[in-house]
Design a protein around this motif. Structure first.
Motif, PDB file in Angstrom:
ATOM      1  N   ALA A 159       0.837  -1.198   0.000  1.00 26.46           N
ATOM      2  CA  ALA A 159       0.000   0.000   0.000  1.00 26.46           C
ATOM      3  C   ALA A 159       0.874   1.251   0.000  1.00 26.46           C
ATOM      4  O   ALA A 159       2.061   1.215   0.355  1.00 26.46           O
ATOM      5  CB  ALA A 159      -0.909  -0.004   1.225  1.00 26.46           C
ATOM      6  N   ASP A 162      -1.107   6.272   2.192  1.00 26.53           N
ATOM      7  CA  ASP A 162      -2.487   6.454   2.628  1.00 26.53           C
ATOM      8  C   ASP A 162      -3.218   5.123   2.794  1.00 26.53           C
ATOM      9  O   ASP A 162      -4.412   5.096   3.087  1.00 26.53           O
ATOM     10  CB  ASP A 162      -3.244   7.323   1.621  1.00 26.53           C
ATOM     11  N   GLY A 163      -2.508   4.011   2.579  1.00 29.10           N
ATOM     12  CA  GLY A 163      -3.115   2.702   2.772  1.00 29.10           C
ATOM     13  C   GLY A 163      -3.852   2.147   1.575  1.00 29.10           C
ATOM     14  O   GLY A 163      -4.648   1.218   1.723  1.00 29.10           O
ATOM     15  N   TYR A 164      -3.572   2.662   0.365  1.00 31.00           N
ATOM     16  CA  TYR A 164      -4.266   2.203  -0.831  1.00 31.00           C
ATOM     17  C   TYR A 164      -3.332   1.437  -1.771  1.00 31.00           C
ATOM     18  O   TYR A 164      -2.149   1.749  -1.876  1.00 31.00           O
ATOM     19  CB  TYR A 164      -4.896   3.381  -1.580  1.00 31.00           C
ATOM     20  N   TYR A 199      -3.517   0.262   7.449  1.00 31.30           N
ATOM     21  CA  TYR A 199      -4.760   0.646   6.798  1.00 31.30           C
ATOM     22  C   TYR A 199      -5.926  -0.177   7.323  1.00 31.30           C
ATOM     23  O   TYR A 199      -5.759  -1.284   7.826  1.00 31.30           O
ATOM     24  CB  TYR A 199      -4.656   0.499   5.270  1.00 31.30           C
ATOM     25  N   TRP A 219      -8.220  -2.812  11.447  1.00 26.35           N
ATOM     26  CA  TRP A 219      -6.900  -2.381  10.992  1.00 26.35           C
ATOM     27  C   TRP A 219      -5.921  -3.524  10.745  1.00 26.35           C
ATOM     28  O   TRP A 219      -5.881  -4.509  11.484  1.00 26.35           O
ATOM     29  CB  TRP A 219      -6.283  -1.431  12.011  1.00 26.35           C
TER      30      TRP A 219
END
Length: 284
Positions: A159, A162-164, A199, A219
């Motif tokens: 990721a 931003d965790g994407y 994330y 999470w």
């Protein structure tokens, strides 16, 4: 950078993408399954479920909520997410219980094959303004007897800050933070990337409703995904986490193992951090 992604990276979109990717994989079909194994596994699963119903006096109202939720999981395309978060870690433990080499863990729903091939010293594809702490991830791939494995393939994906994940959220380049690094003649590799962020798994769909109803958190700790392979050896699928990181001790997917925790130090060039982690592959 994150406004559009935050608005559009929904559970439905992510779940649908994960489901479509899973359908594209080659899997052994039910027609090839051993009927005795199917009978045993399904019968025991149903028996265990029956015992839970009787022990907890499940009501019709609760039963109807379960039916509605199961239907919605399918409509949201979240079965890959549900299975990978709550069941895959047990399947992985059984599959790899006899390995002598490096520890594995779950693959998760966001692997994409055929990522760009990169040399042993490589920088993962990323945006010019990619946010996050620079990370040099380096190591060597060897066999269980210590023999270096030249040309070993180190596939890595993770990721962003931003965790994407690229290809599972809008606005990201196709191969952002994904690559397949070919180790040098001594099995060594040097990969420059950024440290990913912890994330939440998607919470706006069915899995999110389960999490909220049970009072759980959603999470996953920050981690690097890897598949490491070499001719004549068993591929290892794993994830590597960061010492002291959030949710390392309470990962919702139960995928963290002590052997998989990295402890990076300051980079020798003064830019970010670096860490060395070697992979040992079992012979096929």
């Amino acid at each position: 950078m994150t406004d559009i992604i935050t608005e559009q990276a929904t559970a439905a979109a992510s779940g649908a993408a994960a489901t479509e990717r899973f359908r594209g994989k080659q899997r052994t079909g039910a027609a090839d399954a051993d009927t005795r194994r199917v009978d045993t596994l399904v019968s025991e699963l149903l028996t265990a479920t029956h015992e839970i119903i009787r022990r907890h006096k499940v009501t019709y109202a609760e039963y109807d909520v379960l039916k509605s939720w199961l239907i919605q999981v399918g409509e949201d395309g979240e079965w890959p997410l549900f299975l990978d978060v709550w069941l895959e870690h047990a399947v992985e433990e059984v599959a790899n219980e006899n390995r002598e080499g490096s520890k594995g863990t779950i693959e998760g729903p966001y692997y994409i094959p055929d990522s760009p091939r990169l040399p042993a010293e490589a920088k993962l594809p990323m945006r010019e303004s990619e946010e996050g702490t620079p990370l040099l991830f380096q190591g060597q791939v060897t066999s269980v007897d210590g023999t270096p494995l030249p040309g070993a393939l180190v596939e890595v994906w993770h990721a962003d800050n931003d965790g994407y994940y690229a290809q599972f959220a809008p606005g990201l380049p196709e191969w952002n933070l994904r690559g397949a690094v070919v180790a040098d003649d001594t099995g060594h590799f040097w990969i420059r990337t950024i440290e990913p962020a912890p994330y939440q798994i998607p919470t706006d769909g069915s899995c999110g409703r389960l999490i909220a109803a049970a009072g759980w958190h959603a999470w996953r700790p920050a981690h690097l995904h890897l598949k490491v392979s070499a001719p004549g050896h068993r591929l290892i699928t794993t994830q590597l986490y960061f010492k002291g990181g959030q949710h390392v001790s309470d990962d919702i997917a139960s995928a963290v193992k002590p052997e998989l925790i990295l402890d990076p130090g300051p980079a020798t060039n003064g830019d970010g951090r670096e860490v060395t982690y070697d992979f040992v592959l079992d012979k096929a």
